[in-house]
Design a protein around this motif. Structure first.
Motif, PDB file in Angstrom:
ATOM      1  N   VAL A  38      44.975  16.260  -3.477  1.00 14.16           N
ATOM      2  CA  VAL A  38      45.878  16.808  -4.157  1.00 14.16           C
ATOM      3  C   VAL A  38      47.115  15.786  -4.933  1.00 14.16           C
ATOM      4  O   VAL A  38      47.549  15.996  -5.998  1.00 14.16           O
ATOM      5  N   THR A  39      47.128  14.728  -4.450  1.00 10.28           N
ATOM      6  CA  THR A  39      47.938  13.574  -4.827  1.00 10.28           C
ATOM      7  C   THR A  39      47.454  13.044  -6.163  1.00 10.28           C
ATOM      8  O   THR A  39      48.163  12.805  -7.124  1.00 10.28           O
ATOM      9  N   SER A  56      45.678  15.998   1.328  1.00 10.95           N
ATOM     10  CA  SER A  56      46.686  15.816   0.483  1.00 10.95           C
ATOM     11  C   SER A  56      46.514  14.526  -0.456  1.00 10.95           C
ATOM     12  O   SER A  56      47.039  14.446  -1.546  1.00 10.95           O
ATOM     13  N   GLU A  57      45.460  13.595  -0.151  1.00  9.63           N
ATOM     14  CA  GLU A  57      45.032  12.529  -0.920  1.00  9.63           C
ATOM     15  C   GLU A  57      44.466  13.070  -2.302  1.00  9.63           C
ATOM     16  O   GLU A  57      44.704  12.580  -3.428  1.00  9.63           O
ATOM     17  N   THR A 106      52.745  17.273  -1.245  1.00  8.92           N
ATOM     18  CA  THR A 106      51.470  16.576  -0.211  1.00  8.92           C
ATOM     19  C   THR A 106      52.007  16.497   0.919  1.00  8.92           C
ATOM     20  O   THR A 106      51.121  16.815   1.817  1.00  8.92           O
ATOM     21  N   THR A 158      49.822  18.224   4.250  1.00  5.16           N
ATOM     22  CA  THR A 158      49.770  17.386   5.155  1.00  5.16           C
ATOM     23  C   THR A 158      49.986  18.011   6.541  1.00  5.16           C
ATOM     24  O   THR A 158      49.155  18.073   7.697  1.00  5.16           O
TER      25      THR A 158
END
Length: 384
Positions: A125-126, A122-123, A108, A112
């Motif tokens: 994807v997290t 990225s959140e 992630t 970013t």
């Protein structure tokens, strides 16, 4: 907030297809233009042969050693994430190993740093990787992501406080050349107080255990029977999210420990800048580095449309080195930002390799099943 109402297995609404709007495209191109102009401003005053000589003088072994501070920061971040997501559901027998969280963190962070508005992407994807690699159900993932974000902001506020305590005088000295007046330290003070207020507001709302229910009630008022049916089908997910958030509120000491790890992440990133400058022979103190590093971290966050603050943050480094009286600041600054960006390219490549390799190497971790017994699978994930 879209993923609040969805589990990782859910399909999007039929016919729904995310396409970037005109505003998003314009913002992306604006970011490219800003990055290009700022990067040109950074390099145009540098003596490029001297830049090359400075970088060559560092040597390959020290260049490799320059990767260590970022690794330390990512280790702190991964351990903080592991603790937060485990705290969301302490009764669960499911525990993913630290290596999964480190892989998630590297992946992630690469996103970013490499795409416009990468922090927001990225959140999402997290959320996906938490389920696939760590076996974290959707509601637990949402609560954990929100809690971790609040702790990151809180740790950032603490980092600003430390930087001000160590480097207030350095900021005063650099203030007039940079902004034409003495107000820079007080702008940083206001930024730190703003971060603290945001962290406390996010944390207080989350730990109240009512945020998801309020979002659910608001979504229920949206028009359209199809939308209402879609939201109603996920009522249990909203309730579960609040339960996991409330569980966090019962473990505040453990949350404080996670926040300290995230503070360690911020300090490691500041120490990295000090290490790079010392490699280039710049006589600078750690307090001076912290004084401008915290300002540039805030600037990088503000320039969210530019991947990794490219150009914007780089011009800021040169400006601060000049304001602090570093000899040949433009040349030294150009060498510094080239080393720093080369380091980021290494971590981006590694993170993307982990992301695509992990999708093939890591078996999807099954969600816990009620009434079953906890066992440890061959890949290290404890399931039920």
């Amino acid at each position: 907030m879209t993923f609040l109402a969805r589990d990782a297995h859910d399909e999007p609404l039929p016919g729904a297809r995310a396409r970037p709007g005109a505003g998003a495209v314009a913002l992306r191109w604006l970011g490219v233009a800003v990055a290009g102009a700022a990067l040109w401003s950074t390099l145009r005053g540098a003596d490029l042969p001297s830049v090359a000589a400075l970088i060559a003088s560092v040597g390959a072994p020290m260049m490799a050693l320059a990767l260590v501070p970022n690794l330390v920061a990512r280790l702190f971040q991964a351990e903080a994430s592991r603790r937060v997501f485990d705290l969301c559901n302490p009764a669960s027998g499911q525990r993913a190993p630290f290596s999964r969280y480190l892989a998630l963190t590297l992946s992630t962070e690469a996103i970013t740093m490499s795409v416009p508005a990468g922090a927001a992407l990225s959140e999402s994807v997290t959320f996906y990787l938490l389920h696939r690699w760590c076996g974290i159900p959707g509601p637990q993932g949402v609560a954990g992501i929100a809690a971790r974000r609040a702790l990151i902001v809180l740790a950032n506020a603490a980092y600003v406080a430390i930087a001000l305590a160590l480097g207030f005088g350095h900021l005063e000295r650099a203030s007039r050349p940079l902004i034409g007046g003495p107000g820079l330290p007080w702008l940083v003070v206001l930024s730190g107080l703003g971060l603290l207020a945001v962290a406390l507001a996010l944390g207080g709302a989350l730990l109240s255990g009512t945020v998801a229910s309020r979002v659910f009630a608001w979504l229920k008022r949206l028009p359209g029977q199809r939308v209402k049916a879609y939201i109603d089908a996920r009522a249990a997910a909203f309730s579960a999210t609040d339960r996991h958030a409330a569980a966090l509120g019962e473990r505040r000491a453990a949350l404080a420990a996670a926040a300290l790890l995230l503070l360690g992440m911020w300090l490691a990133e500041g120490a990295e800048t000090y290490f790079f400058l010392r490699l280039l022979g710049v006589d600078v103190s750690l307090s001076e580095v912290f004084s401008f590093e915290v300002v540039l971290a805030l600037l990088r966050a503000a320039a969210f449309m530019v991947p990794a603050g490219l150009g914007v943050q780089d011009a800021g480094y040169v400006a601060f080195l000049t304001a602090l009286g570093v000899p040949a600041a433009a040349t030294v600054g150009a060498a510094f930002v080239l080393i720093k960006r080369a380091k980021e390219l290494v971590w981006i490549a590694l993170g993307l390799l982990v992301f695509f390799g992990g999708r093939a190497a890591f078996r999807p971790a099954p969600a816990p099943m009620a009434g079953s017994k906890a066992t440890r699978g061959r890949d290290g994930v404890v399931t039920r």
